[in-house]
Design an enzyme around this catalytic site. Structure first.
Site, PDB file in Angstrom:
ATOM      1  N   ILE A 190     -11.923 -18.994 -18.168  1.00 33.63           N
ATOM      2  CA  ILE A 190     -12.535 -18.232 -19.513  1.00 33.63           C
ATOM      3  C   ILE A 190     -13.042 -19.344 -20.434  1.00 33.63           C
ATOM      4  O   ILE A 190     -13.193 -20.672 -20.108  1.00 33.63           O
ATOM      5  CB  ILE A 190     -11.117 -17.983 -20.260  1.00 33.63           C
ATOM      6  CG1 ILE A 190     -10.002 -19.047 -20.497  1.00 33.63           C
ATOM      7  CG2 ILE A 190     -10.356 -16.959 -19.744  1.00 33.63           C
ATOM      8  CD1 ILE A 190      -8.863 -18.656 -21.354  1.00 33.63           C
ATOM      9  N   ASP A 191     -13.926 -18.653 -21.322  1.00 34.00           N
ATOM     10  CA  ASP A 191     -15.049 -19.535 -22.071  1.00 34.00           C
ATOM     11  C   ASP A 191     -14.062 -20.655 -22.761  1.00 34.00           C
ATOM     12  O   ASP A 191     -13.059 -20.444 -23.279  1.00 34.00           O
ATOM     13  CB  ASP A 191     -15.478 -18.489 -22.992  1.00 34.00           C
ATOM     14  CG  ASP A 191     -16.563 -17.421 -22.225  1.00 34.00           C
ATOM     15  OD1 ASP A 191     -16.891 -17.944 -21.202  1.00 34.00           O
ATOM     16  OD2 ASP A 191     -16.777 -16.458 -23.005  1.00 34.00           O
TER      17      ASP A 191
END
Length: 313
Positions: free
Chosen positions: A146-147
Site C-alpha cells: 500500500i502507498d
C-alpha cells in the site's frame, strides 16, 4: 563451478529463476545458453530451465565467478527496536498480517529509511525463523503493498510455498480487501471507469472511457458508513486493484479524500490521506493450496488512525 543444496524454500522454484537470483550479473541469453550446453546440472544430470526444484537437490553451476552475487549476500542491517515498529494483526508458521502506519514505506527507496519488509526480516531473524546464510534464493516477502501515506494491513510470507500460494490466492480473487476513507462527499454504489498513468508525473487520471492503449478498466464499490457535517466515512471495496485506484476514483466522483495532497482535499494538519486498508477476508481457497486453512477467515483493524480521526470530528 559452484554447487548448492536446495532447501525447503527452494522447493517448487523454477530452475531458471533459482539461477537468475544466484547469478544476477549474467545476461539471460547467456544463462539459457548454459542450459543448452549442459553447464547447469541437477543431481549430476542436465535439466531443463523449467524444472521445478526439489528439496535436497544438488544444483551445480559451471559458470564464471563474476556472474555470481557477492558472497556477503548484501545482508540487511538489523532494524533497531523492531518490536516497537511491528504491529502484528495475525501470525502463523507461514504468514504475517501486519499493520503498516502512515508514513512507513513497504520497501526501501534507497534512502536508508526504515521500511516494512526490513522490519519483518529483522523480526523473523531475531525469532530464529529466518537465517539469510542458510538460504540460496528466498527472502521473506510482502504479498501486497500500500502507498507510503496509506495505513493498513499488509501480508508477508515467511517461506516460498506460502509466498507462491498467497500470490495465487490474490491472483484468483480468493481474497477481498476493503478500505475506509474520510471524504468530502457521501458516495454509494458500484462504479466502473478507466484509469491511465502518466509515467513522468507518476499520477493517474480516471476517465469514463479508455483514452489510449495504457488505459485500464477499474471497478470500485463505495458505501458511506457515517456522516458528520461535510465529512463522510466511506468503505471502499476494490474489485480491480490498480495504482492509486481508490484515491483517483473518489476524486473523479468529486468525493476526494481528506488529506490527499495529490488527488483529494489537502489539510494543513494532516501529513497524508485519510485512507486505511482496514479489512481482508478470505473466500473459499482451493484444497490444493497450503493456505486453505484461511478459508472464511476475516481480519479487521480496530481503532486505526482514520477511524479515530473521524470519531473525534
Amino acid at each position: 563451478m559452484k554447487s548448492f543444496n536446495a532447501t525447503i524454500n527452494d522447493e517448487g522454484v523454477r530452475l531458471s529463476r533459482f539461477c537468475e537470483k544466484l547469478c544476477p550479473a549474467m545476461p539471460k541469453s547467456m544463462l539459457y545458453k548454459s542450459f543448452r550446453n549442459k553447464r547447469i546440472k541437477v543431481n549430476g544430470k542436465k535439466q531443463d530451465a523449467n524444472y521445478r526444484i526439489k528439496k535436497d537437490d544438488l544444483i551445480e553451476l559451471y559458470i564464471n565467478d563474476e556472474f555470481f552475487a557477492a558472497e556477503a549476500k548484501n545482508e540487511r542491517a538489523p532494524v533497531k527496536d523492531y518490536k516497537n515498529n511491528l504491529d502484528i494483526v495475525y501470525e502463523d508458521e507461514n504468514i504475517l498480517l501486519i499493520y503498516k502506519p502512515q508514513g512507513l514505506l513497504c520497501h526501501s527507496d534507497n534512502k536508508n529509511e526504515n521500511n516494512l519488509i526490513d522490519i519483518v526480516i529483522s523480526y523473523l531473524t531475531q525469532k530464529g525463523e529466518y537465517t539469510s546464510a542458510k538460504e540460496n534464493s528466498f527472502t521473506p516477502a510482502l504479498c501486497n503493498r500500500i502507498d507510503q501515506g496509506t495505513e493498513g494491513i499488509v501480508i508477508a510470507a515467511k517461506n516460498y510455498r506460502a509466498l507462491a500460494d498467497m500470490n495465487r490466492i490474490i491472483r484468483e480473487n480468493q481474497l477481498s480487501k476493503k478500505y475506509i476513507a474520510v471524504t468530502c462527499k457521501a458516495v454509494n454504489g458500484r462504479y466502473a471507469a478507466y484509469i491511465t498513468r502518466d509515467k513522468q508525473t507518476k499520477k493517474v487520471t480516471v476517465t469514463p472511457k479508455s483514452v489510449n492503449n495504457d488505459s485500464k478498466d477499474i471497478i470500485t464499490v463505495f458505501e458511506t458508513l457515517n456522516t458528520k457535517g461535510s465529512y463522510n466515512l466511506v468503505e471502499c471495496t476494490l474489485i480491480t486493484g490498480r495504482t492509486h485506484q481508490i484515491r483517483a476514483h473518489l476524486s473523479y466522483l468529486r468525493a476526494g479524500i481528506i488529506g490527499d495532497k495529490k488527488y483529494g482535499i489537502s489539510v494543513k494538519e494532516l501529513k497524508s490521506q485519510l485512507l486505511c486498508a482496514y479489512k481482508v477476508a478470505f473466500d473459499k481457497i482451493s484444497d490444493d493450496n497450503s493456505l486453505m486453512y484461511l478459508s472464511g477467515k476475516e481480519f479487521c483493524l480496530k481503532n486505526c488512525f482514520v477511524q479515530k480521526y473521524f470519531e473525534n470530528l
